[in-house]
Design a protein around this motif. Structure first.
Motif, PDB file in Angstrom:
ATOM      1  N   SER A   1       5.186   3.909  -0.972  1.00 28.94           N
ATOM      2  CA  SER A   1       4.759   2.519  -0.809  1.00 28.94           C
ATOM      3  C   SER A   1       5.098   1.709  -2.044  1.00 28.94           C
ATOM      4  O   SER A   1       5.598   0.583  -1.948  1.00 28.94           O
ATOM      5  CB  SER A   1       3.252   2.449  -0.547  1.00 28.94           C
TER       6      SER A   1
ATOM      7  N   ALA B   1       6.061  -2.890   3.862  1.00 25.24           N
ATOM      8  CA  ALA B   1       5.466  -1.978   2.881  1.00 25.24           C
ATOM      9  C   ALA B   1       3.946  -2.033   2.949  1.00 25.24           C
ATOM     10  O   ALA B   1       3.274  -1.002   2.871  1.00 25.24           O
ATOM     11  CB  ALA B   1       5.950  -2.318   1.471  1.00 25.24           C
ATOM     12  N   GLU B   2       3.412  -3.219   3.100  1.00 27.65           N
ATOM     13  CA  GLU B   2       1.958  -3.351   3.207  1.00 27.65           C
ATOM     14  C   GLU B   2       1.446  -2.694   4.489  1.00 27.65           C
ATOM     15  O   GLU B   2       0.381  -2.075   4.500  1.00 27.65           O
ATOM     16  CB  GLU B   2       1.540  -4.824   3.145  1.00 27.65           C
TER      17      GLU B   2
ATOM     18  N   LEU C   1       2.845  -0.095   5.898  1.00 29.24           N
ATOM     19  CA  LEU C   1       2.905   1.330   5.604  1.00 29.24           C
ATOM     20  C   LEU C   1       1.707   1.760   4.769  1.00 29.24           C
ATOM     21  O   LEU C   1       1.069   2.781   5.048  1.00 29.24           O
ATOM     22  CB  LEU C   1       4.202   1.661   4.863  1.00 29.24           C
ATOM     23  N   ARG C   2       1.383   0.992   3.755  1.00 36.69           N
ATOM     24  CA  ARG C   2       0.248   1.315   2.888  1.00 36.69           C
ATOM     25  C   ARG C   2      -1.065   1.333   3.686  1.00 36.69           C
ATOM     26  O   ARG C   2      -1.882   2.228   3.534  1.00 36.69           O
ATOM     27  CB  ARG C   2       0.170   0.319   1.742  1.00 36.69           C
TER      28      ARG C   2
ATOM     29  N   GLN D   1      -1.106   4.457   6.007  1.00 39.29           N
ATOM     30  CA  GLN D   1      -1.387   5.691   5.279  1.00 39.29           C
ATOM     31  C   GLN D   1      -2.858   5.749   4.893  1.00 39.29           C
ATOM     32  O   GLN D   1      -3.499   6.789   5.007  1.00 39.29           O
ATOM     33  CB  GLN D   1      -0.483   5.841   4.070  1.00 39.29           C
TER      34      GLN D   1
END
Length: 89
Positions: free
Chosen positions: A53, A73-74, A76-77, A80
């Protein structure tokens, strides 16, 4: 040492004993080794995903349309975090 009773599904005890014998250790040692590795794998995966990330966010700063990449990306973060916190859909 702590004692912990576990109910195993049918056949798992026999498989555990076969694996222990193949690895030259007791069933208890086999079970403890596998639990430790499993828990360690989760910790390693969390670290790896966090690093990914961070890397994606750094790439987003360098790439045209970085706002789109940063949003991904946010996502994905958040995904997760939800998966490891038990909030996965």
């Amino acid at each position: 040492m702590d004692k912990f009773n576990v109910r195993l599904p049918p056949g798992l005890r026999d498989r555990l004993h076969a694996l222990a014998k193949a690895n030259g250790r007791s069933a208890n040692a086999e079970l403890v080794d596998r639990l430790e590795k499993s828990i360690g794998d989760i910790d390693d995966t969390k670290k790896l995903l966090a690093g990914m990330s961070d890397l994606v966010l750094e790439i987003a700063k360098l790439v045209p349309r970085s706002a789109d990449v940063a949003r991904e990306a946010e996502k994905l973060r958040k995904l997760q975090k939800d998966q490891f916190d038990g909030n996965a859909p």
